[in-house]
Design a protein around this motif. Structure first.
Motif, PDB file in Angstrom:
ATOM      1  N   ALA A 193       0.822  -1.205   0.000  1.00  0.00           N
ATOM      2  CA  ALA A 193       0.000   0.000   0.000  1.00  0.00           C
ATOM      3  C   ALA A 193       0.858   1.258   0.000  1.00  0.00           C
ATOM      4  O   ALA A 193       1.603   1.513   0.949  1.00  0.00           O
ATOM      5  CB  ALA A 193      -0.929  -0.012   1.217  1.00  0.00           C
ATOM      6  N   ASN A 194       0.747   2.046  -1.071  1.00  0.00           N
ATOM      7  CA  ASN A 194       1.324   3.386  -1.085  1.00  0.00           C
ATOM      8  C   ASN A 194       0.303   4.360  -0.510  1.00  0.00           C
ATOM      9  O   ASN A 194       0.625   5.193   0.320  1.00  0.00           O
ATOM     10  CB  ASN A 194       1.710   3.778  -2.518  1.00  0.00           C
ATOM     11  N   SER A 195      -0.953   4.220  -0.946  1.00  0.00           N
ATOM     12  CA  SER A 195      -2.056   4.934  -0.293  1.00  0.00           C
ATOM     13  C   SER A 195      -2.766   3.960   0.637  1.00  0.00           C
ATOM     14  O   SER A 195      -2.383   2.800   0.739  1.00  0.00           O
ATOM     15  CB  SER A 195      -3.030   5.500  -1.334  1.00  0.00           C
ATOM     16  N   SER A 196      -3.812   4.421   1.250  1.00  0.00           N
ATOM     17  CA  SER A 196      -4.466   3.594   2.269  1.00  0.00           C
ATOM     18  C   SER A 196      -5.493   2.617   1.700  1.00  0.00           C
ATOM     19  O   SER A 196      -5.879   1.673   2.375  1.00  0.00           O
ATOM     20  CB  SER A 196      -5.170   4.490   3.291  1.00  0.00           C
ATOM     21  N   GLN A 197      -5.936   2.834   0.440  1.00  0.00           N
ATOM     22  CA  GLN A 197      -7.108   2.084  -0.025  1.00  0.00           C
ATOM     23  C   GLN A 197      -6.953   1.507  -1.423  1.00  0.00           C
ATOM     24  O   GLN A 197      -6.201   2.000  -2.256  1.00  0.00           O
ATOM     25  CB  GLN A 197      -8.336   2.989  -0.015  1.00  0.00           C
ATOM     26  N   ILE A 217       3.307  -2.987   4.012  1.00  0.00           N
ATOM     27  CA  ILE A 217       3.148  -4.393   3.621  1.00  0.00           C
ATOM     28  C   ILE A 217       1.991  -4.954   4.436  1.00  0.00           C
ATOM     29  O   ILE A 217       2.102  -5.130   5.657  1.00  0.00           O
ATOM     30  CB  ILE A 217       4.431  -5.200   3.896  1.00  0.00           C
ATOM     31  N   CYS A 218       0.879  -5.182   3.793  1.00  0.00           N
ATOM     32  CA  CYS A 218      -0.335  -5.640   4.475  1.00  0.00           C
ATOM     33  C   CYS A 218      -0.480  -7.145   4.289  1.00  0.00           C
ATOM     34  O   CYS A 218      -0.755  -7.615   3.178  1.00  0.00           O
ATOM     35  CB  CYS A 218      -1.565  -4.919   3.929  1.00  0.00           C
ATOM     36  N   ALA A 240      -9.285  -1.983   9.400  1.00  0.00           N
ATOM     37  CA  ALA A 240      -8.687  -3.262   8.992  1.00  0.00           C
ATOM     38  C   ALA A 240      -7.416  -3.558   9.783  1.00  0.00           C
ATOM     39  O   ALA A 240      -7.139  -4.721  10.118  1.00  0.00           O
ATOM     40  CB  ALA A 240      -8.391  -3.242   7.498  1.00  0.00           C
ATOM     41  N   HIS A 241      -6.649  -2.519  10.104  1.00  0.00           N
ATOM     42  CA  HIS A 241      -5.386  -2.714  10.823  1.00  0.00           C
ATOM     43  C   HIS A 241      -5.593  -3.207  12.248  1.00  0.00           C
ATOM     44  O   HIS A 241      -4.634  -3.646  12.895  1.00  0.00           O
ATOM     45  CB  HIS A 241      -4.584  -1.409  10.835  1.00  0.00           C
ATOM     46  N   LYS A 242      -6.821  -3.165  12.734  1.00  0.00           N
ATOM     47  CA  LYS A 242      -7.119  -3.638  14.089  1.00  0.00           C
ATOM     48  C   LYS A 242      -7.549  -5.108  14.119  1.00  0.00           C
ATOM     49  O   LYS A 242      -7.739  -5.669  15.196  1.00  0.00           O
ATOM     50  CB  LYS A 242      -8.213  -2.763  14.714  1.00  0.00           C
ATOM     51  N   SER A 243      -7.696  -5.720  12.949  1.00  0.00           N
ATOM     52  CA  SER A 243      -8.101  -7.127  12.890  1.00  0.00           C
ATOM     53  C   SER A 243      -6.935  -8.044  13.244  1.00  0.00           C
ATOM     54  O   SER A 243      -5.790  -7.779  12.864  1.00  0.00           O
ATOM     55  CB  SER A 243      -8.609  -7.462  11.493  1.00  0.00           C
ATOM     56  N   LYS A 244      -7.220  -9.132  13.918  1.00  0.00           N
ATOM     57  CA  LYS A 244      -6.166 -10.098  14.233  1.00  0.00           C
ATOM     58  C   LYS A 244      -5.703 -10.861  13.002  1.00  0.00           C
ATOM     59  O   LYS A 244      -4.676 -11.556  13.042  1.00  0.00           O
ATOM     60  CB  LYS A 244      -6.659 -11.086  15.300  1.00  0.00           C
ATOM     61  N   TYR A 245      -6.447 -10.721  11.909  1.00  0.00           N
ATOM     62  CA  TYR A 245      -6.065 -11.387  10.660  1.00  0.00           C
ATOM     63  C   TYR A 245      -5.239 -10.484   9.750  1.00  0.00           C
ATOM     64  O   TYR A 245      -4.901 -10.871   8.630  1.00  0.00           O
ATOM     65  CB  TYR A 245      -7.313 -11.862   9.910  1.00  0.00           C
ATOM     66  N   VAL A 246      -4.898  -9.294  10.212  1.00  0.00           N
ATOM     67  CA  VAL A 246      -4.136  -8.337   9.398  1.00  0.00           C
ATOM     68  C   VAL A 246      -2.894  -7.868  10.163  1.00  0.00           C
ATOM     69  O   VAL A 246      -3.004  -7.375  11.284  1.00  0.00           O
ATOM     70  CB  VAL A 246      -5.000  -7.115   9.013  1.00  0.00           C
ATOM     71  N   ASP A 247      -1.737  -8.062   9.545  1.00  0.00           N
ATOM     72  CA  ASP A 247      -0.488  -7.508  10.064  1.00  0.00           C
ATOM     73  C   ASP A 247       0.033  -6.495   9.050  1.00  0.00           C
ATOM     74  O   ASP A 247      -0.038  -6.723   7.837  1.00  0.00           O
ATOM     75  CB  ASP A 247       0.563  -8.604  10.260  1.00  0.00           C
ATOM     76  N   ILE A 248       0.565  -5.387   9.536  1.00  0.00           N
ATOM     77  CA  ILE A 248       1.084  -4.334   8.655  1.00  0.00           C
ATOM     78  C   ILE A 248       2.500  -3.971   9.086  1.00  0.00           C
ATOM     79  O   ILE A 248       2.754  -3.696  10.257  1.00  0.00           O
ATOM     80  CB  ILE A 248       0.181  -3.089   8.670  1.00  0.00           C
TER      81      ILE A 248
END
Length: 290
Positions: A193-197, A217-218, A240-248
């Motif tokens: 992600a360069n931008s957020s979406q 890196i999502c 999305a960044h608060k989900s346990k299935y997402v690491d950034i």
């Protein structure tokens, strides 16, 4: 002296009719400030060729009238040139335009050019391919390839492709090397992600910045299918960044090793690349009107 501006129009992007573009330019562009020319793309990747010709002809501004793919082609040429790019968003997702605050209304987007308020943004590179909004591999690349062959455009066409494919797609294994750090992960998709979406206000990395010299890196980890609607809700609610299935992880130079070659996408456009993918950032390399 007037600024010379070239409008490169993709007549089929987003499934929208562009017949009114010349009239809207006449009505909304300040013709006391600008001399405008309009040209239409005739085939895939034509926008890149036209942008190169515009640069050679010393246009001050080149405006991409289309979606993220058209924007990518024009920006690919203009980055590091010192020239200015404008966006008139007419695509399916319009991810970069939304992030930059460019109006989705065509007349308002054209009128916004009159202010000549521009900024510099980062440019991502996936191997030798530039991207300005988002790149990735895994499920989103799979959907980009599927969507490219679909006759139904727009948000609902993309949603239909996603719902059709999500239950059968299987996560892949990736090794990520960031300096001396090595990660080994299974992921449903790996978004850069360069931008957020992605577009349509679906934010995979709400803290991403176009100006920090970093990519997010999502890592979307494997999840039960029943969680898929919740992950979708999280993207549209910017959590999305608060989900346990997402690491950034934020980085500016790294590599990704996957088990086989296969699909990737750059700004939504599907490509095939090899097992090893090298990723880097050119900081503040593109001047763009906001």
């Amino acid at each position: 002296m007037k600024q010379r501006i070239l409008f490169i129009v993709n007549p089929i992007s987003g499934g929208l009719n562009k017949i009114s573009i010349p009239t809207l330019i006449d009505e909304n562009l300040d013709l006391d400030k600008f001399d405008a020319e309009i040209i239409y793309t005739d085939f895939p990747h034509h926008a890149k060729q036209l942008a190169s010709e515009g640069l050679a002809q010393n246009f001050d501004i080149v405006a991409a009238v289309g979606g993220d793919g058209t924007i990518n082609e024009v920006a690919d040429v203009l980055e590091s040139s010192g020239k200015i790019m404008a966006i008139v968003p007419c695509g399916s997702g319009n991810g970069l335009a939304r992030t930059l605050g460019v109006p989705l209304n065509t007349a308002k987007a054209i009128a916004r050019i009159n202010n000549l308020n521009f900024t510099a943004i980062d440019v991502g590179l996936l191997n030798d391919k530039k991207f300005f909004n988002m790149a990735g591999m895994g499920f989103d690349a799979h959907i980009s390839a599927h969507f490219a062959n679909s006759k139904k455009r727009g948000f609902f066409g993309y949603l239909k492709s996603t719902l059709k494919e999500v239950s059968s797609y299987r996560p892949q294994h990736y090794k990520i090397h960031i300096g001396d750090k090595k990660l080994s992960v299974d992921a449903f998709m790996l978004s850069l992600a360069n931008s957020s979406q992605y577009g349509n206000n679906a934010h995979i990395s709400p803290t991403a910045s176009l100006k920090d010299g970093l990519l997010d890196i999502c890592i979307i980890k494997p999840f039960p299918l029943k969680v898929f609607p919740i992950l979708g809700w999280r993207m549209f609610s910017k959590t999305a960044h608060k989900s346990k299935y997402v690491d950034i992880i934020k980085a500016n130079d790294f590599s990704v090793l996957r088990q086989t070659d296969g699909p990737v996408h750059v700004d939504g456009e599907p490509l095939n690349m090899g097992e090893t993918l090298n990723v880097s950032v050119k900081k503040l390399a593109l001047n763009i009107i906001i």
